[in-house]
Structures are given as structure tokens and as C-alpha cells.
Design a protein around this motif. Structure first.
Motif, PDB file in Angstrom:
ATOM      1  N   SER A 145      -7.708  11.469  38.628  1.00 30.31           N
ATOM      2  CA  SER A 145      -7.721  11.032  37.228  1.00 30.31           C
ATOM      3  C   SER A 145      -8.569  11.960  36.379  1.00 30.31           C
ATOM      4  CB  SER A 145      -8.252   9.591  37.146  1.00 30.31           C
ATOM      5  OG  SER A 145      -7.448   8.698  37.886  1.00 30.31           O
ATOM      6  N   VAL A 146      -9.740  12.343  36.880  1.00 30.49           N
ATOM      7  CA  VAL A 146     -10.617  13.249  36.132  1.00 30.49           C
ATOM      8  C   VAL A 146      -9.948  14.608  35.949  1.00 30.49           C
ATOM      9  CG1 VAL A 146     -12.830  14.470  36.199  1.00 30.49           C
ATOM     10  CG2 VAL A 146     -12.730  12.048  36.815  1.00 30.49           C
ATOM     11  N   ALA A 147      -9.248  15.086  36.969  1.00 27.59           N
ATOM     12  CA  ALA A 147      -8.544  16.369  36.853  1.00 27.59           C
ATOM     13  C   ALA A 147      -7.483  16.308  35.761  1.00 27.59           C
ATOM     14  CB  ALA A 147      -7.906  16.737  38.193  1.00 27.59           C
ATOM     15  N   ILE A 148      -6.728  15.225  35.723  1.00 25.79           N
ATOM     16  CA  ILE A 148      -5.685  15.086  34.696  1.00 25.79           C
ATOM     17  C   ILE A 148      -6.306  14.990  33.311  1.00 25.79           C
ATOM     18  CG2 ILE A 148      -3.830  13.600  33.873  1.00 25.79           C
ATOM     19  CD1 ILE A 148      -3.164  15.286  36.356  1.00 25.79           C
ATOM     20  N   ALA A 149      -7.463  14.341  33.202  1.00 25.74           N
ATOM     21  CA  ALA A 149      -8.151  14.259  31.907  1.00 25.74           C
ATOM     22  C   ALA A 149      -8.554  15.647  31.424  1.00 25.74           C
ATOM     23  CB  ALA A 149      -9.382  13.357  32.024  1.00 25.74           C
ATOM     24  N   LEU A 150      -9.016  16.509  32.339  1.00 30.40           N
ATOM     25  CA  LEU A 150      -9.371  17.879  31.946  1.00 30.40           C
ATOM     26  C   LEU A 150      -8.143  18.644  31.475  1.00 30.40           C
ATOM     27  CD1 LEU A 150     -11.305  20.242  31.679  1.00 30.40           C
ATOM     28  CD2 LEU A 150     -10.994  20.699  34.120  1.00 30.40           C
ATOM     29  N   VAL A 151      -7.014  18.471  32.169  1.00 32.78           N
ATOM     30  CA  VAL A 151      -5.787  19.159  31.745  1.00 32.78           C
ATOM     31  C   VAL A 151      -5.359  18.665  30.365  1.00 32.78           C
ATOM     32  CG1 VAL A 151      -3.389  19.624  32.312  1.00 32.78           C
ATOM     33  CG2 VAL A 151      -5.093  19.518  34.136  1.00 32.78           C
ATOM     34  N   LYS A 404     -10.500  28.325  22.620  1.00 31.34           N
ATOM     35  CA  LYS A 404     -11.630  29.241  22.643  1.00 31.34           C
ATOM     36  C   LYS A 404     -12.729  28.711  23.571  1.00 31.34           C
ATOM     37  CE  LYS A 404     -11.116  31.498  18.155  1.00 31.34           C
ATOM     38  NZ  LYS A 404     -10.968  32.844  18.753  1.00 31.34           N
ATOM     39  N   ILE A 405     -13.310  29.616  24.332  1.00 27.37           N
ATOM     40  CA  ILE A 405     -14.417  29.254  25.222  1.00 27.37           C
ATOM     41  C   ILE A 405     -15.702  29.726  24.551  1.00 27.37           C
ATOM     42  CG2 ILE A 405     -15.346  29.446  27.547  1.00 27.37           C
ATOM     43  CD1 ILE A 405     -12.581  28.104  27.340  1.00 27.37           C
ATOM     44  N   GLY A 406     -16.321  28.802  23.823  1.00 24.14           N
ATOM     45  CA  GLY A 406     -17.557  29.109  23.111  1.00 24.14           C
ATOM     46  C   GLY A 406     -18.780  28.684  23.891  1.00 24.14           C
ATOM     47  N   SER A 407     -19.908  28.625  23.192  1.00 23.36           N
ATOM     48  CA  SER A 407     -21.170  28.314  23.865  1.00 23.36           C
ATOM     49  C   SER A 407     -21.173  26.915  24.469  1.00 23.36           C
ATOM     50  CB  SER A 407     -22.326  28.457  22.871  1.00 23.36           C
ATOM     51  OG  SER A 407     -22.171  27.559  21.777  1.00 23.36           O
ATOM     52  N   ARG A 408     -20.587  25.947  23.754  1.00 23.95           N
ATOM     53  CA  ARG A 408     -20.566  24.575  24.276  1.00 23.95           C
ATOM     54  C   ARG A 408     -19.744  24.497  25.561  1.00 23.95           C
ATOM     55  NH1 ARG A 408     -21.347  19.320  22.517  1.00 23.95           N
ATOM     56  NH2 ARG A 408     -19.881  17.755  23.312  1.00 23.95           N
ATOM     57  N   GLU A 409     -18.584  25.124  25.558  1.00 22.64           N
ATOM     58  CA  GLU A 409     -17.717  25.068  26.732  1.00 22.64           C
ATOM     59  C   GLU A 409     -18.348  25.781  27.932  1.00 22.64           C
ATOM     60  OE1 GLU A 409     -15.650  24.059  23.239  1.00 22.64           O
ATOM     61  OE2 GLU A 409     -16.595  25.994  23.673  1.00 22.64           O
ATOM     62  N   ILE A 410     -18.965  26.932  27.678  1.00 20.39           N
ATOM     63  CA  ILE A 410     -19.536  27.678  28.799  1.00 20.39           C
ATOM     64  C   ILE A 410     -20.777  26.977  29.342  1.00 20.39           C
ATOM     65  CG2 ILE A 410     -21.139  29.235  27.637  1.00 20.39           C
ATOM     66  CD1 ILE A 410     -18.550  30.122  30.345  1.00 20.39           C
ATOM     67  N   LYS A 411     -21.473  26.216  28.523  1.00 19.29           N
ATOM     68  CA  LYS A 411     -22.608  25.432  29.027  1.00 19.29           C
ATOM     69  C   LYS A 411     -22.128  24.361  29.999  1.00 19.29           C
ATOM     70  CE  LYS A 411     -25.605  26.130  25.018  1.00 19.29           C
ATOM     71  NZ  LYS A 411     -26.135  25.531  23.762  1.00 19.29           N
ATOM     72  N   PHE A 412     -21.064  23.659  29.630  1.00 18.50           N
ATOM     73  CA  PHE A 412     -20.510  22.653  30.542  1.00 18.50           C
ATOM     74  C   PHE A 412     -20.075  23.308  31.854  1.00 18.50           C
ATOM     75  CE2 PHE A 412     -19.548  19.871  26.729  1.00 18.50           C
ATOM     76  CZ  PHE A 412     -20.401  18.839  27.118  1.00 18.50           C
ATOM     77  N   LEU A 499     -16.380  18.887  29.029  1.00 20.92           N
ATOM     78  CA  LEU A 499     -15.565  20.055  28.705  1.00 20.92           C
ATOM     79  C   LEU A 499     -14.191  19.636  28.197  1.00 20.92           C
ATOM     80  CD1 LEU A 499     -15.088  23.125  28.735  1.00 20.92           C
ATOM     81  CD2 LEU A 499     -14.423  22.908  31.147  1.00 20.92           C
ATOM     82  N   ALA A 500     -13.604  18.611  28.822  1.00 19.40           N
ATOM     83  CA  ALA A 500     -12.296  18.119  28.384  1.00 19.40           C
ATOM     84  C   ALA A 500     -12.348  17.645  26.941  1.00 19.40           C
ATOM     85  CB  ALA A 500     -11.828  16.984  29.301  1.00 19.40           C
ATOM     86  N   GLY A 501     -13.388  16.885  26.593  1.00 18.26           N
ATOM     87  CA  GLY A 501     -13.527  16.408  25.219  1.00 18.26           C
ATOM     88  C   GLY A 501     -13.726  17.537  24.227  1.00 18.26           C
ATOM     89  N   SER A 502     -14.525  18.541  24.613  1.00 20.41           N
ATOM     90  CA  SER A 502     -14.771  19.677  23.731  1.00 20.41           C
ATOM     91  C   SER A 502     -13.493  20.475  23.481  1.00 20.41           C
ATOM     92  CB  SER A 502     -15.853  20.582  24.346  1.00 20.41           C
ATOM     93  OG  SER A 502     -16.117  21.691  23.535  1.00 20.41           O
ATOM     94  N   LEU A 503     -12.703  20.674  24.526  1.00 20.72           N
ATOM     95  CA  LEU A 503     -11.448  21.423  24.379  1.00 20.72           C
ATOM     96  C   LEU A 503     -10.416  20.642  23.573  1.00 20.72           C
ATOM     97  CD1 LEU A 503     -11.158  22.822  28.016  1.00 20.72           C
ATOM     98  CD2 LEU A 503     -11.713  24.141  25.961  1.00 20.72           C
ATOM     99  N   ALA A 504     -10.371  19.325  23.784  1.00 21.64           N
ATOM    100  CA  ALA A 504      -9.368  18.511  23.084  1.00 21.64           C
ATOM    101  C   ALA A 504      -9.576  18.519  21.580  1.00 21.64           C
ATOM    102  CB  ALA A 504      -9.410  17.076  23.611  1.00 21.64           C
ATOM    103  N   ARG A 505     -10.806  18.713  21.131  1.00 23.61           N
ATOM    104  CA  ARG A 505     -11.075  18.688  19.690  1.00 23.61           C
ATOM    105  C   ARG A 505     -10.647  19.973  18.981  1.00 23.61           C
ATOM    106  NH1 ARG A 505     -15.799  15.779  21.316  1.00 23.61           N
ATOM    107  NH2 ARG A 505     -16.967  17.723  21.549  1.00 23.61           N
ATOM    108  N   GLN A 506     -10.358  21.012  19.755  1.00 22.46           N
ATOM    109  CA  GLN A 506     -10.034  22.301  19.151  1.00 22.46           C
ATOM    110  C   GLN A 506      -8.593  22.373  18.663  1.00 22.46           C
ATOM    111  OE1 GLN A 506     -11.009  25.846  21.317  1.00 22.46           O
ATOM    112  NE2 GLN A 506     -12.817  24.933  22.282  1.00 22.46           N
ATOM    113  N   GLN A 507      -8.395  23.253  17.681  1.00 25.41           N
ATOM    114  CA  GLN A 507      -7.047  23.643  17.274  1.00 25.41           C
ATOM    115  C   GLN A 507      -6.684  24.895  18.066  1.00 25.41           C
ATOM    116  OE1 GLN A 507      -4.763  22.316  15.164  1.00 25.41           O
ATOM    117  NE2 GLN A 507      -3.338  24.001  15.559  1.00 25.41           N
ATOM    118  N   PRO A 508      -5.588  24.893  18.824  1.00 22.68           N
ATOM    119  CA  PRO A 508      -5.233  26.082  19.623  1.00 22.68           C
ATOM    120  C   PRO A 508      -5.082  27.311  18.742  1.00 22.68           C
ATOM    121  CG  PRO A 508      -3.912  24.194  20.277  1.00 22.68           C
ATOM    122  CD  PRO A 508      -4.648  23.790  19.040  1.00 22.68           C
ATOM    123  N   VAL A 509      -5.501  28.444  19.293  1.00 20.85           N
ATOM    124  CA  VAL A 509      -5.359  29.711  18.567  1.00 20.85           C
ATOM    125  C   VAL A 509      -4.086  30.394  19.037  1.00 20.85           C
ATOM    126  CG1 VAL A 509      -7.837  29.987  18.242  1.00 20.85           C
ATOM    127  CG2 VAL A 509      -6.762  30.932  20.285  1.00 20.85           C
TER     128      VAL A 509
END
Length: 553
Positions: A145-151, A404-412, A499-509
Motif C-alpha cells: 500500500s505504501v509503495a502504491i501511495a508513492l507511485v 522536480k527533485i528539490g531540497s525537500r524531496e532529497i531530504k526525504f 516524499l509522496a505528498g511532496s511530489l503529488a503537490r507539484q505541477q509536472p514539468v
């Protein structure tokens, strides 16, 4: 046919079966997680627990659901183990001591299934079936379940929601784990695995010389433990016991089952992100690392220095003689590359460098293919690290699947990478600093250190296999290893879901000429290199003091 040729045939057929399963089974899991229709039994479960299956959760709410469910699981299983002597089907066994009950409850809820006891002489049928076997299902389902949440975090945009944990958990259990476990149990019964409450006819000698006939639903539990990539065998010797693993082909089937989910989830990932080549890149890295592990492990076992191994042409001590060295090495590599813990040979008796290979398998983070779900999200974390490193090399903001993999994502991602090594190495250091715990080692010197390092590496990575040769049924070890299992399971999940929450909030580039193509062989090679380098830099000093020092002696 000689042993080496038979071993090669064994592995080639296994690889072929997994390759044939990759597409159909991965696609089936994709349909499970994307379907909009709820089965009647699932709707009943949702009403029972009081959740709305149509409501998505923020990553923090998803995490709280994971933790709440797991805490309840630990408390229930602890109570069941402590009170089993007052419950039906106890077979007259006493309740577990508090330290061992804590260790066992945490072990099975964290999908570790480390056992500091002999199952056939400690637990009755109710504890085995309603306690351990249930956790074999649900703890594996939590990881998936956690893996699917990250995807979902990688595929969604401008949202703070990553799915509904209760829906993911229920569907994983009822639509994936349970059906295949039932079919596998029937096949194992056909292969000679015992399936009835008293059919195994194990004889336990009690105080005063009296004897009790005990048994259990071994086939069902064997199917559950292997398909859910769990250890925790009904018998102390686990998959080396003829009641659990009677023939060479049941041995093959068990290896296939424990690898099936891990190697099929990348296909599910590829379908979910809309690019099946992304899944192929991930599974290629997983397969390459596992095949390399098997080749190295089998090589050390088949040709090792020493008078006796040299005379007989292999190091056969501790090997399951029914299966031979190559098949035993295949099982050992598979079980340490997944969060399984099941064994069909004695890892403590492996050659020093063969044992080092098994240690490195777990130190990689069990990503090839890893545990149910944990292998996929571990590999995706490494993919994030890889694109970050690649971005630094070319002076470009790193991106993965349009995010984008920014500072928040790389910290996680960095906290995830650092957690399990810290837990394993701190635990090992603490054990080696205590004279009483050092006295529990069967061997002194480098091999004794390897036994302790293996124990904490197994606990921190939620593997569950043991080097053995070490007394761990003490209050200190039961507590320390239990804490290591908790930290190794749930701290990484915090970072994965963050990390999943941080990525989900982004607009894809949009993809551009400077975008790193993460579906190509070059990226797969970089990903494998990063996995190996991270382990080498983190664990090499400990390995140098333990199995490497012993092997070079």
C-alpha cells in the motif's frame, strides 16, 4: 546431470517463470489498484472499520492510518501470545514471556518475522493461525500500500492526496495475497506439505519424559509466508523441514513465490505512470543484482579455500543435502534479497565470503526485488537519489517522471537511505559493547561479529533470517532487536509517504532536450551503481571487521 548443471537449470527455469509472470501479474495488480468498483466483502470491511472508500487521504493521514493499524496489530498479537495458555488450541503451551512476546509481535507486524523461539514447541494452533498467519498477510499488504501511495505521488499533480490506505490494504489482502496463497497452498499440499491440525505428527518431549503429538496447518502457512515474502516458519528449521519443503520442486516453487510480487510490481509501476519502459528499467536493475548475488554466493560455496572444501569441491556444511549447494545458494540469495527470512540452509555455516554476500544483500536495502512493496519504494528512492546525482553532474535541476527533485524531496530520500544503516550499525555497536551480549556469540573474533551484525542488519531491514550461532532469546536482545525492527520499518515509511505528498503537490514539468531519460539502459546502470556505492561507503568498515577479515585470514 551434475550438481552445477542442475543448479543452472533450476535458476534458468526460475528466471523464465518470473519473466512470464511479469506482464500478466503486474497488469492484474494495476487493475486492482485502479479499479473503481468495490466488492461486496470489501464494502462490508469498510463499514466495519467506519471508513469512506471514496475519500482519499493526505499523506499525513495515510501515515497515521498505517501507524494506527500497526499499533493495534502489535497490541493484539502481544496479548494473544501472552495469553495463549488461556485460549483454545494452545496445545498446552505456556504464554510467551513479556520480552519474547514483544519481540515476536513487533517482528510479525513489521513484516520481519524474526523468531527467537522454536515454533513447534512454543506456539499453539490459535497463535500460529490467528496471530502470525494473519500478520503474514496484512503486514505484507501494508508495504504494498505504501509503495502504491508513492507511485501516486509521482503521477498526481497539484493535490495533497495519495489514496486511501484502508482501500489499498483491503484490496491487497483480498484480491492479491489471499487468492494466490490459497492456490499455492493446494499446490504445496500436492507436493507433500502437511495440511491438517494434527497431520504433521511432530513429537514434543515434555518435562518428566511424557510426549505430546503436535502439528499444524503447515501448507497454508507455508504458502502465506512465501507469497507474502515472509519468513516465520511453523518449524524451527523452517524451509529445511521436510513437512514444509519436501521436494526439490517445492523448493523451486517457494523461491518463485517469494520473488513473484517483487518482480511484478515494477510492471504495475510502469502501467501506473503510463510508461511500461520505466518499469522495465527498474526490474532490469533488480534482476541484475539478484543474478549477480546468486552467482557470487554459489561461486564462494562451490569453490572456497580450505582443505576440506578443496577436497570435496565445495563448502557443503550447513547446506540442505536434498537440494544441493546451487539450489540452497539460490534460496539464500532470494531470501536475503527480499524481506522473507525463510531459509532452507544454515547461513552461519556458509563460507565467510558466502555469508558476506548474504549480508550485502540485506544491506542493499532489499531492493532486488525486495519485500512486498518495500522493494519497489526502496528502488524508487534510489532512483530519486540517482537523478539528483546526475543533475549535479550536468548542472541541471534533477527531475524524475516530470517531477522536480528539490531540497525537500532529497531530504526525504536521504533520511530514508540513512535510517536502516544507522539502526543496524548502532545496534551492532551496542551489542558488542556489552560483555553479557558478547557472551551469547557462538564464535569469537570476526565470525562472532558477523553473527551480531547479521542479526541487527536483518532486524533493521525487516528481513527475519538469521546467521544463527548466537543466543538472542534474552531480554536485551528481544528488546533491542524489537526496537530495530520498529525503527527500520516505520521511519522509512514516514519519509516515503512524506516524499509522496511532496511530489503529488507539484505541477509536472514538460520533457525537454535536457531531461534525463530514466527508461534507458544508461540510467539503469547508474541506478545499480548508486545502490552498490551507497552500501559500500556505508557498511564497508563493518564488513571489513567481520566476514571480509575472516575470509582473508
Amino acid at each position: 546431470m551434475n550438481t552445477t548443471t542442475a543448479g543452472l537449470v533450476f535458476v534458468v527455469v526460475l528466471v523464465g517463470a518470473l519473466a512470464l509472470s511479469y506482464g500478466p501479474f503486474g497488469d492484474y495488480m494495476y487493475r486492482v489498484y485502479t479499479g473503481t468498483r468495490h466488492l461486496r466483502v470489501e464494502r462490508g470491511v469498510y463499514r466495519l472499520v467506519g471508513v469512506d472508500p471514496e475519500a482519499d487521504q493526505r499523506w499525513s493521514t495515510y501515515l497515521r492510518s498505517v501507524l494506527a493499524f500497526s499499533v493495534v496489530g502489535v497490541l493484539f498479537l502481544y496479548a494473544l501470545l501472552r495469553l495463549q495458555h488461556r485460549l483454545p488450541l494452545s496445545l498446552g503451551f505456556a504464554g510467551m514471556e513479556p520480552g519474547q512476546a514483544f519481540n515476536t509481535a513487533v517482528s510479525f507486524v513489521t513484516n520481519t518475522n524474526w523468531q527467537s523461539y522454536s515454533g513447534e514447541s512454543t506456539l499453539g494452533h490459535l497463535a500460529q493461525m490467528a496471530g502470525l498467519a494473519v500478520q503474514n498477510f496484512v503486514s505484507a499488504a501494508v508495504g504494498m500500500s505504501v509503495a502504491i501511495a508513492l507511485v501516486r505521488g509521482l503521477t498526481r499533480k497539484r493535490t495533497d492526496q495519495v489514496g486511501n490506505f484502508w482501500v489499498d490494504l483491503t484490496r491487497t489482502c483480498l484480491r492479491i495475497l489471499l487468492p494466490v496463497a490459497v492456490v499455492a497452498a493446494v499446490v504445496l499440499i500436492a507436493g507433500g506439505v502437511i495440511q491438517n491440525l494434527h497431520g504433521s505428527r511432530a513429537i514434543t518431549t515434555l518435562a518428566g519424559g511424557t510426549q505430546r503429538v503436535t502439528g499444524g496447518p503447515v501448507a497454508s502457512q507455508e504458502a502465506i509466508k512465501e507469497f507474502g515474502t515472509n519468513g516465520g516458519g511453523f518449524y524451527n528449521v523452517n524451509s529445511a523441514h521436510p513437512f514444509e519443503n519436501p521436494t526439490s520442486w517445492t523448493n523451486w516453487l517457494q523461491i518463485y513465490l517469494l520473488l513473484l510480487i517483487g518482480f511484478s510490481l515494477p510492471r504495475t509501476f510502469g502501467r501506473l505512470v503510463g510508461n511500461t519502459r520505466q518499469g522495465l528499467a527498474i526490474v532490469a536493475v533488480m534482476a541484475s543484482l539478484l543474478i549477480a548475488s546468486f552467482a557470487v554466493n554459489a561461486g564462494f560455496q562451490m569453490a572456497h579455500h580450505g582443505t576440506v572444501p578443496g577436497a570435496v569441491g565445495a563448502a557443503a556444511e550447513g547446506t540442505e543435502t536434498r537440494f544441493g549447494i546451487p539450489d540452497s545458494a539460490a534460496f539464500a540469495s532470494s531470501t536475503t534479497m527480499t524481506s522473507t527470512g525463510a531459509v532452507d540452509s544454515f547461513h552461519d555455516s556458509y563460507t565467510s565470503l558466502g555469508g558476506a554476500t548474504l549480508l550485502v544483500n540485506m544491506m542493499l536495502g532489499e531492493i532486488a526485488p525486495g519485500g512486498t512493496g518495500s522493494g519497489l519504494y526502496g528502488m524508487l528512492i534510489l532512483a530519486v537519489i540517482t537523478v539528483f546525482v546526475a543533475g549535479l553532474m550536468i548542472g541541471r535541476t534533477p527531475e524524475y517522471l516530470g517531477k522536480k527533485i528539490g531540497s525537500r524531496e532529497i531530504k526525504f530520500a536521504s533520511l530514508y537511505i540513512l535510517t536502516t544503516p544507522a539502526v543496524a550499525l548502532i545496534g551492532t555497536a551496542a551489542a558488542m559493547a556489552r560483555p553479557g551480549e558478547r557472551a551469547g556469540m557462538l564464535n569469537a573474533g570476526a565470525h562472532g561479529l558477523s553473527e551480531v551484525l547479521y542479526a541487527f542488519t536483518s532486524a533493521a531491514n525487516n528481513n527475519g533470517s538469521a546467521f544463527a550461532g548466537i543466543t538472542v532469546n534474552t531480554n536485551w536482545y528481544n528488546t533491542a532487536l524489537g526496537i530495530a525492527m520498529l525503527a527500520g520499518r516505520f521511519l522509512p515509511m514516514v519519509f516515503v509517504l512524506g516524499l509522496a505528498g511532496s511530489l503529488a503537490r507539484q505541477q509536472p514539468v514538460p520533457i525537454s532536450a535536457g531531461t534525463l531519460p530514466t527508461q534507458r539502459p544508461q540510467f539503469a546502470g547508474m541506478l545499480a551503481g548508486v545502490a552498490v556505492i551507497v552500501v559500500a561507503l556505508t557498511y564497508f568498515p563493518a564488513l571489513a571487521l567481520g566476514p571480509l577479515a575472516e575470509g582473508l585470514h
